[in-house]
Design a protein around this motif. Structure first.
Motif, PDB file in Angstrom:
ATOM      1  N   GLU A  33       0.530  -1.506   0.153  1.00 26.48           N
ATOM      2  CA  GLU A  33       0.194   0.215   0.069  1.00 26.48           C
ATOM      3  C   GLU A  33       0.377   1.283  -0.211  1.00 26.48           C
ATOM      4  OE1 GLU A  33      -3.334   0.920  -0.235  1.00 26.48           O
ATOM      5  OE2 GLU A  33      -3.332  -1.671  -1.072  1.00 26.48           O
ATOM      6  N   ALA A  34       1.936   1.225   1.082  1.00 32.21           N
ATOM      7  CA  ALA A  34       2.920   2.566   0.899  1.00 32.21           C
ATOM      8  C   ALA A  34       3.496   2.333  -0.430  1.00 32.21           C
ATOM      9  CB  ALA A  34       3.839   2.250   1.668  1.00 32.21           C
ATOM     10  N   ASP A  37       1.323   4.084  -2.993  1.00 33.54           N
ATOM     11  CA  ASP A  37       0.805   5.824  -3.091  1.00 33.54           C
ATOM     12  C   ASP A  37       2.229   6.462  -3.255  1.00 33.54           C
ATOM     13  OD1 ASP A  37      -1.496   5.563  -1.712  1.00 33.54           O
ATOM     14  OD2 ASP A  37      -0.721   5.475   0.348  1.00 33.54           O
ATOM     15  N   GLU A  38       3.663   5.636  -2.759  1.00 29.35           N
ATOM     16  CA  GLU A  38       4.714   6.936  -3.374  1.00 29.35           C
ATOM     17  C   GLU A  38       5.146   6.841  -4.922  1.00 29.35           C
ATOM     18  OE1 GLU A  38       7.403   8.033  -1.891  1.00 29.35           O
ATOM     19  OE2 GLU A  38       5.981   8.176  -0.291  1.00 29.35           O
ATOM     20  N   GLU A  41       3.037   8.551  -6.498  1.00 30.90           N
ATOM     21  CA  GLU A  41       3.211   9.673  -7.036  1.00 30.90           C
ATOM     22  C   GLU A  41       4.303  10.411  -7.633  1.00 30.90           C
ATOM     23  OE1 GLU A  41       3.466  10.760  -2.443  1.00 30.90           O
ATOM     24  OE2 GLU A  41       0.932  10.376  -2.229  1.00 30.90           O
ATOM     25  N   ASP A  51      11.047   6.515   2.106  1.00 30.13           N
ATOM     26  CA  ASP A  51       9.681   6.946   2.063  1.00 30.13           C
ATOM     27  C   ASP A  51       8.718   5.857   2.183  1.00 30.13           C
ATOM     28  OD1 ASP A  51      10.927   9.164   2.408  1.00 30.13           O
ATOM     29  OD2 ASP A  51      10.862   9.492   0.470  1.00 30.13           O
ATOM     30  N   ILE A  52       8.917   4.440   1.241  1.00 33.42           N
ATOM     31  CA  ILE A  52       8.064   4.026   1.989  1.00 33.42           C
ATOM     32  C   ILE A  52       7.767   3.130   2.543  1.00 33.42           C
ATOM     33  CG2 ILE A  52       7.083   0.830   0.782  1.00 33.42           C
ATOM     34  CD1 ILE A  52       8.850   2.568  -2.240  1.00 33.42           C
ATOM     35  N   ASP A  54       9.439   4.439   5.645  1.00 34.07           N
ATOM     36  CA  ASP A  54       8.143   4.809   6.486  1.00 34.07           C
ATOM     37  C   ASP A  54       7.001   4.921   6.805  1.00 34.07           C
ATOM     38  OD1 ASP A  54      10.710   5.670   7.406  1.00 34.07           O
ATOM     39  OD2 ASP A  54      10.632   7.499   6.073  1.00 34.07           O
ATOM     40  N   ARG A  55       6.346   5.118   5.489  1.00 36.41           N
ATOM     41  CA  ARG A  55       4.720   5.150   4.917  1.00 36.41           C
ATOM     42  C   ARG A  55       3.985   3.938   6.113  1.00 36.41           C
ATOM     43  NH1 ARG A  55       1.920   8.209   1.154  1.00 36.41           N
ATOM     44  NH2 ARG A  55       3.075   9.517  -0.574  1.00 36.41           N
ATOM     45  N   ALA A  56       4.840   2.518   5.253  1.00 40.04           N
ATOM     46  CA  ALA A  56       4.695   1.557   5.765  1.00 40.04           C
ATOM     47  C   ALA A  56       4.181   1.951   7.394  1.00 40.04           C
ATOM     48  CB  ALA A  56       4.796   0.838   5.552  1.00 40.04           C
TER      49      ALA A  56
END
Length: 202
Positions: A33-34, A37-38, A41, A51-52, A54-56
């Motif tokens: 899912e993360a 998103d990344e 974008e 960043d992936i 961190d999102r997760a």
């Protein structure tokens, strides 16, 4: 190990056995899912593994552990889409209904459309195989498409109308005067798309 200034150097920490045991399927899902998103974008090149993670809310080393790295995670998203597509892409349903199913998928989660646009603009899609038009030709022979229409052109048009709300939201606002993600626009666009597709029949 320390740096020349004497400050501790941060080393990469591999996921602990406890982290690996903590519901692997949940961790995989969070990372996917993360990543969606990344990548949607920023595209493949612009998305960062950190960043992936961190999102997760997970250790970035789990991306290597579960997917073999960033590219493996990216490829798994493609496989995820194919599995999802198989649940609604039914050759037995009328062409109008099939296109509307794709439209609803795009409305429900426009990230896939945005990711496809990144792939196209940056060349990330690579040398994909040529589209199989056999189903379109079968539908044409059955009268779902007029004889004077090029099945390839019809399919490309369908790609465009399905992706337009996600790729050109500003145009939706300018032309329709409403938000592209609103229920009003969804209903209006689907209804008009059905009408247009009926006009394509023989």
């Amino acid at each position: 190990m320390t740096t020349m200034q004497g400050t501790p150097k941060r080393t990469r920490r591999a996921p602990t056995p406890e982290e690996r045991k903590q519901c692997p399927e949940r961790s995989r899902r969070l990372l996917l899912e993360a990543a969606m998103d990344e990548f949607s974008e920023k595209g493949f090149a612009g998305a960062r593994v950190q960043d992936i993670a961190d999102r997760a809310g997970l250790n970035k080393q789990l991306i290597t552990y579960y997917f073999g790295g960033k590219e493996g995670l990216y490829r798994e998203l493609g496989r995820e889409w194919l599995r999802r597509e198989a649940t609604f892409n039914d050759p037995a349903v009328p062409f109008e209904e099939l296109v509307v199913r794709y439209l609803r998928e795009a409305f429900d989660d426009p990230r896939g459309i945005r990711l496809a646009i990144w792939q196209a603009l940056t060349g990330e899609a690579g040398d994909e195989p040529r589209e199989d038009l056999s189903d379109m030709r079968r539908r044409q022979a059955a009268g779902e498409l007029a004889d004077d229409l090029d099945p390839a052109a019809v399919l490309l048009m369908c790609y465009a109308v399905v992706s337009a709300p996600a790729t050109m939201p500003h145009a939706v606002r300018q032309i329709f005067g409403i938000e592209p993600h609103s229920a009003e626009f969804r209903e209006r666009w689907e209804e008009q798309l059905r009408r247009i597709l009926r006009h394509l029949a023989a």
